[in-house]
Design a protein around this motif. Sequence first.
Motif, PDB file in Angstrom:
ATOM      1  N   THR A 180      11.186   1.835 -45.332  1.00 56.34           N
ATOM      2  CA  THR A 180      11.337   1.977 -46.788  1.00 56.34           C
ATOM      3  C   THR A 180      10.612   3.234 -47.282  1.00 56.34           C
ATOM      4  O   THR A 180      10.904   3.736 -48.365  1.00 56.34           O
ATOM      5  CB  THR A 180      10.759   0.764 -47.552  1.00 56.34           C
ATOM      6  N   LEU A 181       9.642   3.752 -46.495  1.00 54.36           N
ATOM      7  CA  LEU A 181       8.810   4.878 -46.942  1.00 54.36           C
ATOM      8  C   LEU A 181       9.657   6.134 -47.113  1.00 54.36           C
ATOM      9  O   LEU A 181      10.333   6.556 -46.174  1.00 54.36           O
ATOM     10  CB  LEU A 181       7.718   5.136 -45.883  1.00 54.36           C
ATOM     11  N   PRO A 182       9.608   6.763 -48.297  1.00 55.31           N
ATOM     12  CA  PRO A 182      10.334   8.031 -48.426  1.00 55.31           C
ATOM     13  C   PRO A 182       9.594   9.164 -47.702  1.00 55.31           C
ATOM     14  O   PRO A 182       8.374   9.102 -47.542  1.00 55.31           O
ATOM     15  CB  PRO A 182      10.355   8.277 -49.935  1.00 55.31           C
ATOM     16  N   ASP A 186       4.625  16.494 -50.131  1.00 55.51           N
ATOM     17  CA  ASP A 186       3.361  16.696 -50.834  1.00 55.51           C
ATOM     18  C   ASP A 186       2.798  15.331 -51.212  1.00 55.51           C
ATOM     19  O   ASP A 186       3.350  14.650 -52.067  1.00 55.51           O
ATOM     20  CB  ASP A 186       3.609  17.542 -52.092  1.00 55.51           C
ATOM     21  N   ARG A 187       1.711  14.966 -50.552  1.00 52.04           N
ATOM     22  CA  ARG A 187       1.107  13.665 -50.848  1.00 52.04           C
ATOM     23  C   ARG A 187      -0.404  13.817 -50.896  1.00 52.04           C
ATOM     24  O   ARG A 187      -0.957  14.837 -50.472  1.00 52.04           O
ATOM     25  CB  ARG A 187       1.502  12.637 -49.779  1.00 52.04           C
ATOM     26  N   ILE A 188      -1.050  12.775 -51.372  1.00 51.26           N
ATOM     27  CA  ILE A 188      -2.515  12.729 -51.299  1.00 51.26           C
ATOM     28  C   ILE A 188      -2.886  12.321 -49.882  1.00 51.26           C
ATOM     29  O   ILE A 188      -2.221  11.459 -49.280  1.00 51.26           O
ATOM     30  CB  ILE A 188      -3.053  11.714 -52.321  1.00 51.26           C
ATOM     31  N   ALA A 239       0.723  17.960 -41.286  1.00 53.27           N
ATOM     32  CA  ALA A 239       2.039  17.349 -41.062  1.00 53.27           C
ATOM     33  C   ALA A 239       1.895  15.840 -40.871  1.00 53.27           C
ATOM     34  O   ALA A 239       2.866  15.090 -41.006  1.00 53.27           O
ATOM     35  CB  ALA A 239       2.700  17.970 -39.844  1.00 53.27           C
ATOM     36  N   SER A 240       0.690  15.422 -40.516  1.00 57.16           N
ATOM     37  CA  SER A 240       0.397  13.996 -40.329  1.00 57.16           C
ATOM     38  C   SER A 240      -1.096  13.876 -40.063  1.00 57.16           C
ATOM     39  O   SER A 240      -1.760  14.872 -39.723  1.00 57.16           O
ATOM     40  CB  SER A 240       1.155  13.426 -39.126  1.00 57.16           C
ATOM     41  N   VAL A 241      -1.626  12.680 -40.183  1.00 56.41           N
ATOM     42  CA  VAL A 241      -3.034  12.459 -39.820  1.00 56.41           C
ATOM     43  C   VAL A 241      -3.217  12.786 -38.339  1.00 56.41           C
ATOM     44  O   VAL A 241      -4.218  13.393 -37.935  1.00 56.41           O
ATOM     45  CB  VAL A 241      -3.444  10.998 -40.125  1.00 56.41           C
ATOM     46  N   GLN A 242      -2.244  12.412 -37.515  1.00 50.62           N
ATOM     47  CA  GLN A 242      -2.341  12.655 -36.077  1.00 50.62           C
ATOM     48  C   GLN A 242      -2.566  14.139 -35.784  1.00 50.62           C
ATOM     49  O   GLN A 242      -3.446  14.517 -34.988  1.00 50.62           O
ATOM     50  CB  GLN A 242      -1.045  12.198 -35.367  1.00 50.62           C
ATOM     51  N   ALA A 243      -1.742  14.993 -36.404  1.00 52.36           N
ATOM     52  CA  ALA A 243      -1.798  16.432 -36.110  1.00 52.36           C
ATOM     53  C   ALA A 243      -3.106  17.047 -36.602  1.00 52.36           C
ATOM     54  O   ALA A 243      -3.691  17.915 -35.946  1.00 52.36           O
ATOM     55  CB  ALA A 243      -0.603  17.133 -36.746  1.00 52.36           C
ATOM     56  N   LEU A 301      -4.062   3.487 -39.420  1.00 53.56           N
ATOM     57  CA  LEU A 301      -5.269   3.777 -38.633  1.00 53.56           C
ATOM     58  C   LEU A 301      -4.842   4.644 -37.460  1.00 53.56           C
ATOM     59  O   LEU A 301      -4.064   4.208 -36.607  1.00 53.56           O
ATOM     60  CB  LEU A 301      -5.945   2.496 -38.132  1.00 53.56           C
ATOM     61  N   ILE A 302      -5.333   5.873 -37.468  1.00 55.81           N
ATOM     62  CA  ILE A 302      -4.937   6.835 -36.437  1.00 55.81           C
ATOM     63  C   ILE A 302      -6.186   7.121 -35.604  1.00 55.81           C
ATOM     64  O   ILE A 302      -7.218   7.525 -36.157  1.00 55.81           O
ATOM     65  CB  ILE A 302      -4.415   8.151 -37.077  1.00 55.81           C
ATOM     66  N   THR A 303      -6.108   6.908 -34.305  1.00 57.57           N
ATOM     67  CA  THR A 303      -7.273   7.130 -33.444  1.00 57.57           C
ATOM     68  C   THR A 303      -6.856   7.959 -32.233  1.00 57.57           C
ATOM     69  O   THR A 303      -5.727   7.830 -31.752  1.00 57.57           O
ATOM     70  CB  THR A 303      -7.878   5.803 -32.913  1.00 57.57           C
TER      71      THR A 303
HETATM   72  O1  URC Z   1       0.025  10.792 -41.274  1.00 60.21           O
HETATM   73  C1  URC Z   1       0.690   9.746 -41.149  1.00 60.21           C
HETATM   74  N1  URC Z   1       0.928   9.247 -39.900  1.00 60.21           N
HETATM   75  C2  URC Z   1       1.651   8.110 -39.704  1.00 60.21           C
HETATM   76  O2  URC Z   1       1.851   7.677 -38.531  1.00 60.21           O
HETATM   77  C3  URC Z   1       2.141   7.421 -40.838  1.00 60.21           C
HETATM   78  N2  URC Z   1       2.865   6.291 -41.008  1.00 60.21           N
HETATM   79  C4  URC Z   1       3.020   6.103 -42.356  1.00 60.21           C
HETATM   80  O3  URC Z   1       3.632   5.139 -42.896  1.00 60.21           O
HETATM   81  N3  URC Z   1       2.424   7.137 -43.055  1.00 60.21           N
HETATM   82  C5  URC Z   1       1.874   7.967 -42.130  1.00 60.21           C
HETATM   83  N4  URC Z   1       1.141   9.104 -42.256  1.00 60.21           N
END
Ligand code: URC
Length: 316
Positions: A180-182, A186-188, A239-243, A301-303
Amino acid sequence: MAAVNNVFLDKQEYGKDKVRLLKVHKTTKIHRVDDLTIRCLLSGAEFTTSYTEASNKRVVATDSIKNTCYILAKSSKVVDTLELFAAELANHFLNTYDWVEGAHVTIIRHRWARMNIDGKPHNHSFWRDGEETRQTDLFVKRGANGLRNVVALKSAIAGLLVLKTTGSSFEDFVRDEYTTLPETKDRILSTCVDSTWEFNVPAVKTEHFASHLAQIPFNNIYDSVRDVTCKTFAEDESASVQATLYKMAAQSIRNWKWLDRVSYALPNKHFFAVDLNYFRGTKNLQEHADVYQPVADPSGLITATVARAPGSHARL
Ligand SMILES: O=c1[nH]c(=O)c2[nH]c(=O)[nH]c2[nH]1
């Protein structure tokens, strides 16, 4: 270990936890403080009978372990370097009680920032500027031939709460019937940083233990990991928390030859733009967003742990 009635003592460690201690450094009229919570745990084969035969003959009372924390804090010159103070404590227990085989010391330092009064740093007044802590965890074992083996020396930042209002996107992820997530350009981005860095320390002779560890610039490494964490968080077009996590960890390993592994645990603390369309068609989604709802639970939660490649060297 002999089994009795089909069971045996597999592991043991005991000591004092949550020893609270405030050291005030009064060498000049500009005082400094170290507000610590300490755990000291001892282990060794000779403690076995305290569990299995109710013999306290070899038990150093946890009350004495607590007292030792205060006595060493009084004489120590290195309370402000958690790793070295932990080493002093561990070494003390290994030197004083020859049946102690392992000393495991964990220290948490709580923040006290100097007050600014009338625009000037105050000599002896402080305030708590957040719940972030600095931590260290040291496990030293008595080696053969008078060696001290550092089984593990890890330090950490815990609870560093950060937020950025742009410079973070999340796109191109799996879209299927569960989604469902768009996508967003640009996000917080907000997280509460837990970061742990592991030191490589070779076994050294007991008499060289303190001086060997003193070569490692623990306080500079702590400052640097914290700076890299904040700078990467702020400046990365995420680009993501992971990156973003990977960039933080890799940078600190490249910066410091003493570090072998750097780990992060980053909750993704969600702030969702509130859909205000129901009120007179008010636009507040995507590029129009400036009113958000912080969502306490659940969080992502990204680890990850990033390690130095075998045979490679740090850039110094
Ligand atoms: O940086 C993100 N990583 C994800 O894996 C993830 N999954 C999600 O719903 N939002 C985000 N944001």
